[in-house]
Design a protein around this motif. Structure first.
Motif, PDB file in Angstrom:
ATOM      1  N   ASP A 131       0.856  -1.181   0.000  1.00 18.81           N
ATOM      2  CA  ASP A 131       0.000   0.000   0.000  1.00 18.81           C
ATOM      3  C   ASP A 131       0.896   1.236   0.000  1.00 18.81           C
ATOM      4  OD1 ASP A 131       0.856   0.559   2.633  1.00 18.81           O
ATOM      5  OD2 ASP A 131      -0.826  -0.550   3.511  1.00 18.81           O
ATOM      6  N   SER A 132       0.277   2.410   0.033  1.00 13.02           N
ATOM      7  CA  SER A 132       1.030   3.653  -0.121  1.00 13.02           C
ATOM      8  C   SER A 132       1.312   4.358   1.196  1.00 13.02           C
ATOM      9  CB  SER A 132       0.273   4.606  -1.057  1.00 13.02           C
ATOM     10  OG  SER A 132       0.221   4.090  -2.364  1.00 13.02           O
ATOM     11  N   CYS A 133       1.332   3.609   2.291  1.00  9.69           N
ATOM     12  CA  CYS A 133       1.617   4.202   3.603  1.00  9.69           C
ATOM     13  C   CYS A 133       3.034   4.766   3.619  1.00  9.69           C
ATOM     14  CB  CYS A 133       1.442   3.158   4.704  1.00  9.69           C
ATOM     15  SG  CYS A 133       1.941   3.743   6.343  1.00  9.69           S
ATOM     16  N   GLN A 134       3.152   6.089   3.748  1.00  8.05           N
ATOM     17  CA  GLN A 134       4.479   6.695   3.739  1.00  8.05           C
ATOM     18  C   GLN A 134       5.257   6.378   5.005  1.00  8.05           C
ATOM     19  OE1 GLN A 134       3.008  10.760   1.865  1.00  8.05           O
ATOM     20  NE2 GLN A 134       5.214  10.729   2.001  1.00  8.05           N
ATOM     21  N   GLY A 135       4.557   6.171   6.101  1.00  6.54           N
ATOM     22  CA  GLY A 135       5.238   5.914   7.354  1.00  6.54           C
ATOM     23  C   GLY A 135       5.936   4.579   7.410  1.00  6.54           C
ATOM     24  N   GLN A 136       5.503   3.619   6.559  1.00  4.35           N
ATOM     25  CA  GLN A 136       6.091   2.285   6.620  1.00  4.35           C
ATOM     26  C   GLN A 136       6.657   1.805   5.293  1.00  4.35           C
ATOM     27  OE1 GLN A 136       2.837  -0.058   8.332  1.00  4.35           O
ATOM     28  NE2 GLN A 136       3.799   0.094  10.325  1.00  4.35           N
ATOM     29  N   ASN A 137       6.067   2.207   4.176  1.00  2.00           N
ATOM     30  CA  ASN A 137       6.436   1.596   2.896  1.00  2.00           C
ATOM     31  C   ASN A 137       7.052   2.553   1.881  1.00  2.00           C
ATOM     32  OD1 ASN A 137       5.183  -0.800   3.838  1.00  2.00           O
ATOM     33  ND2 ASN A 137       3.205  -0.051   3.138  1.00  2.00           N
ATOM     34  N   LYS A 138       6.434   3.695   1.698  1.00  3.32           N
ATOM     35  CA  LYS A 138       6.842   4.605   0.619  1.00  3.32           C
ATOM     36  C   LYS A 138       7.689   5.738   1.191  1.00  3.32           C
ATOM     37  CE  LYS A 138       3.653   5.876  -2.425  1.00  3.32           C
ATOM     38  NZ  LYS A 138       2.613   6.706  -3.081  1.00  3.32           N
TER      39      LYS A 138
END
Length: 254
Positions: free
Chosen positions: A37-44
């Motif tokens: 997914d596009s979660c900036q806090g964990q992935n992006k």
């Protein structure tokens, strides 16, 4: 899987788990495509980007990594179905769950057709990939052509072996040209990237959380009481998910 007394659950920790996975691939695997997914806090985020560079550097067999981000609200990931299976298994599970390892065992017995392979992480498995952005690398606000980078808009990251410190990205999953970003510091020779250890010891939890856990000890076997009594705490720790928001803001351009 991990518990909170070992590590937090931010970008460095997610990246560390993936790094461990990438370093243990079969030797015949040359190219990896990851979906998230596009979660900036964990992935992006840049932490994950640095991890991919280091994985290509350290895994002698791996040649490229692509990381594609699904469109929020328009996609359903396979892992969401996996989580649903685990929730259903939990409701029918007959054994007591008194320790984090009991959760790992529950997941191991979930999924009759394709059982889950569970790796229990330790504190030593975690790295501080973000530290490299203040040492050997730098987080830049613009691509190689001087155009602004907005991490929230990125849909595809691509990394190639031999291009240490640089990567390509798109703001779409369609057939459009990649843009290139360099995290290399100007005028500095590029050597091997070695991240700092993520933790020097156990990860502290919130004081209030430990108090709640200790209040529940009478409901589980005394065998596990020392585990919960031994959890470290810190008054400044709050039950908030660490986040990294990178919409072009960085440490500067040099």
């Amino acid at each position: 899987m991990l518990h909170e007394g070992q590590a937090a659950r931010g970008a460095n920790e997610i990246a560390s788990g993936l790094y461990k996975y990438l370093m243990n691939l079969r030797p015949d695997i040359r190219h990896i495509t990851m979906y998230s997914d596009s979660c900036q806090g964990q992935n992006k985020n840049s932490h994950m980007a640095v991890m991919c560079m280091i994985a290509l550097q350290d895994n002698t067999n791996l040649l490229s990594i692509s990381h594609k981000f699904l469109i929020p609200g328009h996609t359903h990931m396979e892992c969401d179905s996996d989580h649903s299976l685990i929730e259903k298994k939990k409701k029918k599970y007959s054994l007591p769950i008194s320790h984090p390892r009991d959760w790992a065992q529950l997941v191991r017995v979930t999924g009759k057709k394709r059982p889950f392979l569970v790796t229990e992480l330790s504190t030593a498995d975690f790295f501080d990939f973000s530290s490299l952005l203040k040492q050997d690398l730098i987080l830049r606000k613009s691509d190689m052509k001087g155009e602004k980078i907005f991490w929230r808009d990125i849909q595809w990251l691509h990394f190639e072996k031999g291009n240490l410190g640089t990567f390509d990205f798109k703001t779409s999953l369609l057939n459009e040209p990649f843009r290139t970003v360099s995290f290399r510091r100007i005028g500095r020779q590029m050597g091997k990237l070695v991240p700092n250890a993520g933790y020097n010891g156990p990860n502290p939890i919130a004081v209030e959380k430990k108090k709640d856990l200790l209040d529940l000890l009478p409901f589980i076997s005394e065998t596990f009481w020392e585990f919960y009594r031994g959890l470290n705490t810190c008054p400044s720790v709050r039950n908030i998910l660490p986040d990294v928001v990178e919409n072009g803001d960085g440490d500067g351009d040099d």
